[in-house]
Design an enzyme around this catalytic site. Structure first.
Site, PDB file in Angstrom:
ATOM      1  N   ASP A 202      -6.069   2.499   4.875  1.00  0.00           N
ATOM      2  CA  ASP A 202      -5.935   1.253   5.635  1.00  0.00           C
ATOM      3  C   ASP A 202      -6.715   0.168   4.904  1.00  0.00           C
ATOM      4  O   ASP A 202      -7.321   0.421   3.854  1.00  0.00           O
ATOM      5  CB  ASP A 202      -6.435   1.427   7.072  1.00  0.00           C
ATOM      6  CG  ASP A 202      -5.645   0.589   8.072  1.00  0.00           C
ATOM      7  OD1 ASP A 202      -5.470  -0.627   7.817  1.00  0.00           O
ATOM      8  OD2 ASP A 202      -5.221   1.128   9.104  1.00  0.00           O
ATOM      9  N   GLY A 228      -7.320  -0.208   0.973  1.00  0.00           N
ATOM     10  CA  GLY A 228      -6.382  -0.899   0.098  1.00  0.00           C
ATOM     11  C   GLY A 228      -5.308  -1.597   0.906  1.00  0.00           C
ATOM     12  O   GLY A 228      -5.407  -1.709   2.137  1.00  0.00           O
ATOM     13  N   PHE A 230      -1.200  -1.602   1.722  1.00  0.00           N
ATOM     14  CA  PHE A 230       0.038  -0.838   1.550  1.00  0.00           C
ATOM     15  C   PHE A 230       1.171  -1.688   0.985  1.00  0.00           C
ATOM     16  O   PHE A 230       2.235  -1.178   0.666  1.00  0.00           O
ATOM     17  CB  PHE A 230       0.457  -0.111   2.820  1.00  0.00           C
ATOM     18  CG  PHE A 230       0.519  -0.921   4.101  1.00  0.00           C
ATOM     19  CD1 PHE A 230       1.038  -2.198   4.146  1.00  0.00           C
ATOM     20  CD2 PHE A 230       0.055  -0.357   5.284  1.00  0.00           C
ATOM     21  CE1 PHE A 230       1.117  -2.908   5.334  1.00  0.00           C
ATOM     22  CE2 PHE A 230       0.124  -1.064   6.489  1.00  0.00           C
ATOM     23  CZ  PHE A 230       0.656  -2.342   6.514  1.00  0.00           C
ATOM     24  N   HIS A 247       7.313  -1.325  12.531  1.00  0.00           N
ATOM     25  CA  HIS A 247       7.727  -2.266  13.581  1.00  0.00           C
ATOM     26  C   HIS A 247       6.885  -3.540  13.595  1.00  0.00           C
ATOM     27  O   HIS A 247       7.224  -4.498  14.284  1.00  0.00           O
ATOM     28  CB  HIS A 247       7.743  -1.585  14.953  1.00  0.00           C
ATOM     29  CG  HIS A 247       6.406  -1.369  15.584  1.00  0.00           C
ATOM     30  ND1 HIS A 247       6.274  -1.004  16.908  1.00  0.00           N
ATOM     31  CD2 HIS A 247       5.133  -1.451  15.099  1.00  0.00           C
ATOM     32  CE1 HIS A 247       4.983  -0.885  17.202  1.00  0.00           C
ATOM     33  NE2 HIS A 247       4.284  -1.144  16.129  1.00  0.00           N
TER      34      HIS A 247
END
Length: 337
Positions: A202, A228, A230, A247
């Site tokens: 995360d 980091g 994504f 979502h």
């Protein structure tokens, strides 16, 4: 089959039902949040206690606290003895368990108040209400980020019962939970699949908030914490988890996330997306309500299975299997093409 009794339209058949539904939901959420934050709920769960003792423990005037206790007793959230002692129940325990969700409802209410002007200005209601996009706001307000992490933990505990009973993952050595928040999902998977290792990935600020909880777990030696983005790169693993991540983002942003994962995948690796599936015909279920929540909070949306198929195809994946959940988050496993 969806239970049509969930449709809130039924409250509009009678003005008394309409008033009581909204009145109790709004003020009930406020009361439960206040007692959770004051430590009153936790004290009730320790054993029978007087209102006076609770007032001292929570630093709340006894007469006002008594009115809130009466309210919750009337709604069968706790019990009042004939001698005036307050007793907890399984519903009181759920009230405390759901503290992150209840706080999230309160935060959402402020953002929802900005829905119309935000739509007209091309902003998200959250940004309109709080001055920044949601994840930027969390970065600058770690207390709010921690509360959101508690909400994610609540949602994880809801879905893990379904996943572990209805969807078994193929054998793997290392699982990476991308956007893994406080590590609840990863720790649950490691507990269910002995001998495996895991990565919580995360944002660096989120990882630091999660670190004490993960390091206190008896499974800590099997977990690596990695910070980091994504959107840029993720660690290598055999199984990837994206729970309530796609979502949050529009299709182009999702393709960037999926592209990072595909680039890092080991041969034979799989990706499990845990998200709501919208039905082809609108139903009054959890997914359609969360679709509006995504409109309020961020740029994302809930998707139909056909939407996911198109998204995955455009990112170089194909759906291998789907385990639908009529009462919450489904599991969609995909593999690289």
């Amino acid at each position: 089959m969806t239970d049509k009794r969930r449709a809130f339209g039924r409250y509009f058949d009678n003005p008394d039902d309409l008033f009581n539904w909204l009145n109790q939901a709004v003020f009930g959420t406020a009361v439960m949040n206040a007692l959770n934050r004051a430590g009153v709920t936790a004290r009730i769960l320790e054993g029978p206690v007087s209102v006076a003792e609770l007032a001292d423990a929570g630093d709340i005037p006894a007469d006002l606290l008594g009115r809130m206790i009466d309210f919750l007793a009337a709604h069968e959230m706790l019990e009042l003895d004939a001698d005036g002692l307050v007793r907890g129940s399984s519903r009181t325990a759920m009230m405390l368990e759901a503290s992150g969700f209840l706080t999230n409802v309160e935060i959402s209410g402020r953002a929802c108040a900005q829905l119309l002007p935000a739509l007209r200005e091309g902003k998200t209601p959250f940004e309109k209400a709080y001055g920044e996009p949601v994840f930027d706001y969390f970065h600058s307000h770690p207390d709010m980020a921690a509360g959101f992490g508690q909400f994610m933990g609540f949602m994880t505990r809801r879905v893990q019962r379904f996943i572990f009973s209805q969807h078994r993952f193929q054998p793997f050595e290392t699982v990476a939970d991308i956007g893994g928040s406080m590590g609840d999902m990863l720790l649950a998977i490691l507990g269910e699949y002995p001998g495996t290792r895991g990565i919580v990935f995360d944002r660096p600020d989120v990882i630091e908030i999660a670190r004490p909880k993960v390091e206190a777990s008896p499974l800590a030696e099997r977990v690596e914490l990695v910070g980091g983005s994504f959107f840029e790169a993720v660690p290598a693993a055999d199984l990837y988890i994206l729970k309530q991540i796609l979502h949050d983002w529009d299709d182009e942003e999702c393709r960037r996330i999926l592209g990072s994962i595909r680039a890092a995948m080991k041969p034979g690796a799989r990706l499990a997306v845990i998200d709501h599936l919208l039905s082809d015909i609108p139903q009054p279920d959890e997914s359609i309500g969360t679709d509006i929540a995504m409109m309020v909070w961020d740029t994302g949306r809930e998707r139909k299975q056909s939407d996911f198929e198109a998204l995955f195809t455009s990112a170089g994946f194909r759906i291998d299997r789907v385990t639908p959940n009529p009462n919450g988050h489904s599991v969609i496993e995909v593999v690289p093409v």
